[in-house]
Design an enzyme around this catalytic site. Sequence first.
Site, mmCIF file in Angstrom:
data_model
loop_
_atom_site.group_PDB
_atom_site.id
_atom_site.type_symbol
_atom_site.label_atom_id
_atom_site.label_comp_id
_atom_site.label_asym_id
_atom_site.label_seq_id
_atom_site.Cartn_x
_atom_site.Cartn_y
_atom_site.Cartn_z
ATOM 1 N N ASP A 62 -53.360 -1.645 -109.918
ATOM 2 C CA ASP A 62 -54.418 -1.701 -108.911
ATOM 3 C C ASP A 62 -55.798 -1.701 -109.546
ATOM 4 O OD1 ASP A 62 -52.610 -1.652 -106.676
ATOM 5 O OD2 ASP A 62 -52.222 0.440 -107.201
ATOM 6 N N ASP A 105 -52.034 -1.185 -116.063
ATOM 7 C CA ASP A 105 -52.186 -0.624 -114.737
ATOM 8 C C ASP A 105 -52.181 -1.801 -113.756
ATOM 9 O OD1 ASP A 105 -52.823 1.385 -112.755
ATOM 10 O OD2 ASP A 105 -54.868 0.613 -112.783
#
Length: 226
Positions: free
Chosen positions: A13, A11
């Site tokens: 963020d 991922d």
Amino acid sequence: MTPTHNLALFDLDNTLLAGDSDHEWPRFLIRRGLLDEAHFARQNDHFYAQYQAGTLDIQEFLAFQLAPLARFSRAELDALHAEYLEQHIRPIIPARARELLAAHQAAGDVVMIITATNRFITGPIARELGVEHLIAVELEEGADGRFTGRPTGIPSFQHGKIQRLEAWLAERGETLGSYPKSFFYSDSRNDLPLLERVTDPVAVDPDPTLRAIAEARGWPVISLRG
């Protein structure tokens, strides 16, 4: 042929970044005087709180988040992004994030960023991090090449990350099971569907819900900050 290397999914963020690129982009535009601060800051914070709570309506959010892109030419957007990357993103890339990516790359793993943020924002960030493969929200373009402010295809959010990843693997003649190990590093409860699919889920600076689940299931919990 079955791969002998592993698949490492990240991922973006609040995982590889010590912040949220989708949250920072409107803040950057507000600072540049290109968005109305009162409206966009309030709405941006509203959607961010929904995301953290696991209640985000992704289509409603994308309609809000992508609309400003239609105001600018691609050349204008590229110039703005270069400024945004320098001022808002490079300062929140932890050294440990770069080191973890480098370790997987040195091991010969296939490394990918898979994010619910759109490709315009994340493409240059992936390049900054030296990551070749990226799954992100795709943007509709008009006949003139400008962004329309609308998404296209399946948003890479929650179960959509699995759908997009499976389609990408199918294009390579692979499945998740083709790899000896599949890692997924994430901070968010929203990524539980994919975390539950890989062989090696890793919680990175997780939100409280993901931390509790990771600890209960014996998943590694790490920090890339500090």
